[in-house]
Motif scaffolding. Structure first.
Motif, PDB file in Angstrom:
ATOM      1  N   ALA A 220       0.851  -1.200   0.000  1.00 20.70           N
ATOM      2  CA  ALA A 220       0.000   0.000   0.000  1.00 20.70           C
ATOM      3  C   ALA A 220       0.883   1.245   0.000  1.00 20.70           C
ATOM      4  N   PRO A 221       0.766   2.116  -1.018  1.00 26.00           N
ATOM      5  CA  PRO A 221       1.650   3.286  -1.123  1.00 26.00           C
ATOM      6  C   PRO A 221       1.412   4.342  -0.045  1.00 26.00           C
ATOM      7  N   TRP A 222       0.270   4.286   0.632  1.00 25.59           N
ATOM      8  CA  TRP A 222      -0.050   5.283   1.659  1.00 25.59           C
ATOM      9  C   TRP A 222       0.325   4.804   3.061  1.00 25.59           C
ATOM     10  N   LEU A 223       1.019   3.641   3.113  1.00 27.20           N
ATOM     11  CA  LEU A 223       1.525   3.116   4.382  1.00 27.20           C
ATOM     12  C   LEU A 223       3.039   2.993   4.312  1.00 27.20           C
ATOM     13  N   ALA A 224       3.671   2.991   5.490  1.00 28.12           N
ATOM     14  CA  ALA A 224       5.130   2.857   5.533  1.00 28.12           C
ATOM     15  C   ALA A 224       5.540   2.004   6.726  1.00 28.12           C
ATOM     16  N   GLU A 225       6.553   1.198   6.516  1.00 32.59           N
ATOM     17  CA  GLU A 225       7.195   0.426   7.577  1.00 32.59           C
ATOM     18  C   GLU A 225       6.254  -0.460   8.393  1.00 32.59           C
ATOM     19  N   PRO A 226       5.350  -1.220   7.753  1.00 30.51           N
ATOM     20  CA  PRO A 226       4.537  -2.156   8.547  1.00 30.51           C
ATOM     21  C   PRO A 226       5.421  -3.252   9.135  1.00 30.51           C
TER      22      PRO A 226
ATOM     23  N   LYS B 149       2.717   2.500  10.109  1.00 28.71           N
ATOM     24  CA  LYS B 149       2.812   3.953  10.029  1.00 28.71           C
ATOM     25  C   LYS B 149       2.131   4.422   8.751  1.00 28.71           C
ATOM     26  N   ALA B 150       1.327   5.459   8.873  1.00 30.60           N
ATOM     27  CA  ALA B 150       0.590   5.964   7.719  1.00 30.60           C
ATOM     28  C   ALA B 150       1.256   7.220   7.169  1.00 30.60           C
ATOM     29  N   ILE B 151       1.479   7.234   5.870  1.00 35.18           N
ATOM     30  CA  ILE B 151       1.979   8.444   5.212  1.00 35.18           C
ATOM     31  C   ILE B 151       0.850   9.464   5.124  1.00 35.18           C
ATOM     32  N   ASP B 152      -0.352   8.956   4.858  1.00 34.65           N
ATOM     33  CA  ASP B 152      -1.559   9.784   4.792  1.00 34.65           C
ATOM     34  C   ASP B 152      -2.558   9.201   5.792  1.00 34.65           C
ATOM     35  N   VAL B 153      -2.699   9.856   6.956  1.00 34.18           N
ATOM     36  CA  VAL B 153      -3.529   9.312   8.033  1.00 34.18           C
ATOM     37  C   VAL B 153      -4.991   9.203   7.618  1.00 34.18           C
ATOM     38  N   GLU B 154      -5.534  10.246   6.991  1.00 34.07           N
ATOM     39  CA  GLU B 154      -6.946  10.224   6.610  1.00 34.07           C
ATOM     40  C   GLU B 154      -7.224   9.124   5.591  1.00 34.07           C
ATOM     41  N   HIS B 155      -6.307   8.937   4.650  1.00 28.46           N
ATOM     42  CA  HIS B 155      -6.474   7.871   3.660  1.00 28.46           C
ATOM     43  C   HIS B 155      -6.406   6.505   4.352  1.00 28.46           C
ATOM     44  N   ALA B 156      -5.494   6.387   5.305  1.00 28.77           N
ATOM     45  CA  ALA B 156      -5.358   5.127   6.040  1.00 28.77           C
ATOM     46  C   ALA B 156      -6.615   4.826   6.843  1.00 28.77           C
TER      47      ALA B 156
ATOM     48  N   THR C 245      -9.191  -8.255  16.697  1.00 31.58           N
ATOM     49  CA  THR C 245      -9.481  -8.093  18.129  1.00 31.58           C
ATOM     50  C   THR C 245      -9.181  -6.681  18.627  1.00 31.58           C
ATOM     51  N   ARG C 246      -8.291  -5.961  17.936  1.00 32.85           N
ATOM     52  CA  ARG C 246      -8.007  -4.573  18.327  1.00 32.85           C
ATOM     53  C   ARG C 246      -7.515  -3.780  17.132  1.00 32.85           C
ATOM     54  N   TYR C 247      -8.057  -2.571  17.003  1.00 30.04           N
ATOM     55  CA  TYR C 247      -7.664  -1.663  15.919  1.00 30.04           C
ATOM     56  C   TYR C 247      -7.615  -0.266  16.521  1.00 30.04           C
ATOM     57  N   GLU C 248      -6.438   0.330  16.558  1.00 27.68           N
ATOM     58  CA  GLU C 248      -6.305   1.600  17.272  1.00 27.68           C
ATOM     59  C   GLU C 248      -5.324   2.541  16.580  1.00 27.68           C
ATOM     60  N   LEU C 249      -5.783   3.777  16.382  1.00 31.79           N
ATOM     61  CA  LEU C 249      -4.877   4.844  15.977  1.00 31.79           C
ATOM     62  C   LEU C 249      -4.307   5.416  17.263  1.00 31.79           C
ATOM     63  N   VAL C 250      -3.008   5.284  17.453  1.00 30.81           N
ATOM     64  CA  VAL C 250      -2.375   5.679  18.712  1.00 30.81           C
ATOM     65  C   VAL C 250      -2.510   7.183  18.912  1.00 30.81           C
ATOM     66  N   MET C 251      -3.143   7.559  20.029  1.00 28.79           N
ATOM     67  CA  MET C 251      -3.335   8.970  20.342  1.00 28.79           C
ATOM     68  C   MET C 251      -2.192   9.479  21.217  1.00 28.79           C
TER      69      MET C 251
END
Length: 253
Positions: free
Chosen positions: A187-193, A207-214, A230-236
């Protein structure tokens, strides 16, 4: 203006609608709590007949009813802080100012005072000045950050966290997530999975290059993988992280 009143030193109307808890409340140690609250109520020119009932209400609120006849000189720091809150509320203020309300308290005392502050939000607008940003996250609805005497931002905690959100997603599945890793890498809008082991659980870090797109597309990739999420979280970020970032932004201006 505060609570609709002009800020002047001789404005008695203003004094009647504000309460103050200083960093280190000062008391007459030879008085007991009931005597001290009676004294402060009379300074506010409250009805003497009504003060007694209000004093008992405040002592109950700050959990000092049993200690109400004990000399203040024998109080712990936490008890003195709670009595300070009671005296700040003696005139039933519309606005309450609190300066470092948990300073020098042990963990139990801090929890007691923070719980009390939470309850006060039902009856008054509370301004809390503190350097402890973890406590701000626990009790405050709005945050103002001051740098060199200048208010540089004011916003809700939630809005600040969204604005300064890190571009890092953490994802967990019941199954081995390795098959999904290749898809994420393409995915071009993600980095370093990557996949890390955290206390025996495999966690996918992305890591998302484009957070909104991700935010829009990452759930679709997860759904297509047929893995059990089981868990999906954007780290705040914490308020401490946000504070440092805002100050760094100010330095570059």
């Amino acid at each position: 203006r505060v609570a609709g009143e002009d800020i002047t030193s001789d404005n008695l109307a203003l004094q009647s609608v504000i309460g103050l808890l200083p960093d280190v409340p000062a008391f007459y140690d030879w008085m007991n709590a009931r005597e001290y609250l009676q004294f402060t109520g009379e300074l506010h020119q409250l009805d003497k007949k009504k003060i007694k009932g209000h004093i008992e209400y405040l002592l109950d609120m700050v959990e000092l009813t049993r200690e109400g006849n004990r000399r203040i000189g024998g109080y712990s720091r936490g008890m003195r802080q709670r009595l300070g809150i009671a005296q700040a509320l003696i005139n039933q203020p519309k606005v309450l100012f609190m300066d470092e309300p948990t300073s020098a308290l042990d963990p139990v005392g801090k929890r007691e005072v923070l719980d009390l502050i939470k309850s006060l939000k039902q009856t008054a607008t509370v301004f809390m000045s503190t350097h402890n940003l973890n406590e701000v996250e626990k009790v405050c609805d709005m945050v103002g950050i001051v740098n060199r005497g200048k208010l540089v931002t004011i916003s809700s905690v939630e809005s600040l966290q969204k604005k300064y959100a890190r571009s890092l997603f953490e994802i967990e599945f019941i199954e081995d997530p390795s098959p999904l890793l290749k898809t994420l890498q393409e995915a071009p809008w993600l980095a370093e999975p990557e996949i890390i082991n955290r206390n025996g659980t495999q966690v996918v870090l992305v890591k998302a290059i484009d957070v909104e797109h991700a935010r829009r597309e990452l759930p679709r990739l997860i759904s297509d993988s047929s893995l059990t999420l089981t868990r999906y979280e954007l780290v705040m970020p914490s308020l401490e992280d946000i504070f440092v970032e805002i100050l760094n932004e100010e330095k570059t201006k």
